[in-house]
Design an enzyme around this catalytic site. Structure first.
Site, PDB file in Angstrom:
ATOM      1  N   PHE A   6       1.049  -1.097  -0.219  1.00 30.97           N
ATOM      2  CA  PHE A   6      -0.128   0.133  -0.160  1.00 30.97           C
ATOM      3  C   PHE A   6       0.827   1.254  -0.062  1.00 30.97           C
ATOM      4  O   PHE A   6       1.867   1.393   0.809  1.00 30.97           O
ATOM      5  CB  PHE A   6      -0.852   0.051   1.178  1.00 30.97           C
ATOM      6  CG  PHE A   6      -1.624   1.175   1.192  1.00 30.97           C
ATOM      7  CD1 PHE A   6      -3.193   1.516   0.316  1.00 30.97           C
ATOM      8  CD2 PHE A   6      -1.547   2.116   2.236  1.00 30.97           C
ATOM      9  CE1 PHE A   6      -3.673   2.436   0.359  1.00 30.97           C
ATOM     10  CE2 PHE A   6      -2.295   3.284   2.505  1.00 30.97           C
ATOM     11  CZ  PHE A   6      -3.552   3.459   1.438  1.00 30.97           C
ATOM     12  N   TYR A   8       0.893   5.488   0.023  1.00 28.35           N
ATOM     13  CA  TYR A   8       0.028   6.571   0.506  1.00 28.35           C
ATOM     14  C   TYR A   8       0.879   7.894   0.431  1.00 28.35           C
ATOM     15  O   TYR A   8       0.447   8.930   0.582  1.00 28.35           O
ATOM     16  CB  TYR A   8      -0.377   6.510   2.012  1.00 28.35           C
ATOM     17  CG  TYR A   8       0.874   6.088   2.922  1.00 28.35           C
ATOM     18  CD1 TYR A   8       1.516   7.175   3.627  1.00 28.35           C
ATOM     19  CD2 TYR A   8       1.378   5.088   3.317  1.00 28.35           C
ATOM     20  CE1 TYR A   8       2.645   7.057   4.380  1.00 28.35           C
ATOM     21  CE2 TYR A   8       2.530   4.627   4.063  1.00 28.35           C
ATOM     22  CZ  TYR A   8       3.235   5.807   4.625  1.00 28.35           C
ATOM     23  OH  TYR A   8       3.971   5.626   5.371  1.00 28.35           O
ATOM     24  N   GLY A   9       1.941   7.725   0.184  1.00 23.21           N
ATOM     25  CA  GLY A   9       3.173   8.960  -0.228  1.00 23.21           C
ATOM     26  C   GLY A   9       3.539   9.082  -1.695  1.00 23.21           C
ATOM     27  O   GLY A   9       2.739   8.847  -2.590  1.00 23.21           O
ATOM     28  N   SER A  10       4.690   9.169  -1.739  1.00 29.74           N
ATOM     29  CA  SER A  10       5.219   9.278  -3.409  1.00 29.74           C
ATOM     30  C   SER A  10       4.917   8.007  -4.057  1.00 29.74           C
ATOM     31  O   SER A  10       5.085   8.104  -5.182  1.00 29.74           O
ATOM     32  CB  SER A  10       6.716   9.543  -3.422  1.00 29.74           C
ATOM     33  OG  SER A  10       7.464   8.468  -2.721  1.00 29.74           O
ATOM     34  N   GLU A  87      12.596   3.073   1.287  1.00 24.77           N
ATOM     35  CA  GLU A  87      11.856   3.429   2.632  1.00 24.77           C
ATOM     36  C   GLU A  87      12.500   3.047   3.845  1.00 24.77           C
ATOM     37  O   GLU A  87      11.937   2.854   5.025  1.00 24.77           O
ATOM     38  CB  GLU A  87      10.533   2.539   2.561  1.00 24.77           C
ATOM     39  CG  GLU A  87       9.697   2.499   1.412  1.00 24.77           C
ATOM     40  CD  GLU A  87       8.788   3.892   1.027  1.00 24.77           C
ATOM     41  OE1 GLU A  87       7.799   4.154   1.410  1.00 24.77           O
ATOM     42  OE2 GLU A  87       9.519   4.597   0.501  1.00 24.77           O
TER      43      GLU A  87
END
Length: 220
Positions: A6, A8-10, A87
């Site tokens: 999932f 949710y940012g870049s 990440e």
């Protein structure tokens, strides 16, 4: 084997790895916040950028995109190695249920992987914590690193969420405050339709925290 991640940012606009399917949807019990430092992508150790992470929050939902990697262990391993390097500022992996707009009660997917961060400044050196809106905007307006400036990250996230049809009011508010700092025209808020209450029935299972890997110049 199948891996679902999932974003949710870049990752929403720039996944950076080979995937077989992308599905727009949301997870429950989390909200997006700009509480994580970035010192090698959009900022520096002397002037860290602010990037988004997830904060547990009862009743909240967070829209984004789920990416599927099929094709066996080697392909999944390649994607995971890339994501763990990219990440590296996120020190936890969490498994979540993933929902789509057409079915808000039963998840479309379970055990979807999401990178999160420990909200503790002692155990997580990248965690900045919350700050007043004006202070965050000043930091984002001035920070810059190897992947570009911090404000571009925020503006691209704002656009990506608009493109998938699910604006985040907190992101629009922060982006407009940054525009104010830069002397740019703010984006007007759009009138939103009432969204029915979505009950929380997800089973979120935190996994072990990972040691922080050496950062590389990839956008987070």
């Amino acid at each position: 084997m199948v891996l679902w991640v999932f974003g949710y940012g870049s990752l929403v606009w720039n996944p950076g790895f080979e995937f077989d399917e992308k599905v727009i949807g949301f997870i429950k019990g989390y909200k997006r916040v700009f509480d994580l430092a970035c010192i090698d992508h959009r900022g520096t150790p002397e002037n860290p950028a602010r990037t988004c992470t997830l904060e547990a929050h009862g009743g909240a939902i967070c829209w984004g995109a789920a990416f599927c990697v099929r094709g066996g262990p080697e392909k999944e391993k390649f994607a995971m190695e890339y994501l763990e390097r990219r990440e590296c500022e996120y020190d936890q992996k969490t498994l979540v249920d993933f929902f789509t707009e057409g079915d808000t009660i039963m998840p479309m997917l379970t055990e979807v992987l999401v990178f999160t961060s420990t909200p503790d400044k002692i155990s997580n050196k990248y965690y900045l914590g919350p700050a007043p809106l004006e202070e965050m905007a000043s930091q984002i307006a001035t920070a810059s690193g190897p992947c570009g400036n911090n404000r571009e990250y925020l503006f691209r996230l704002e656009k990506a969420l608009n493109d998938i049809g699910h604006d985040d009011d907190s992101i629009i508010e922060l982006a407009n405050e940054v525009r104010k700092k830069l002397g740019l025209k703010g984006r007007p808020k759009e009138k939103k339709l009432e969204v029915p209450h979505i009950p929380l029935k997800s089973h979120i299972q935190p996994l072990h925290a990972l040691p922080l890997a050496e950062a590389i110049a990839l956008d987070s």
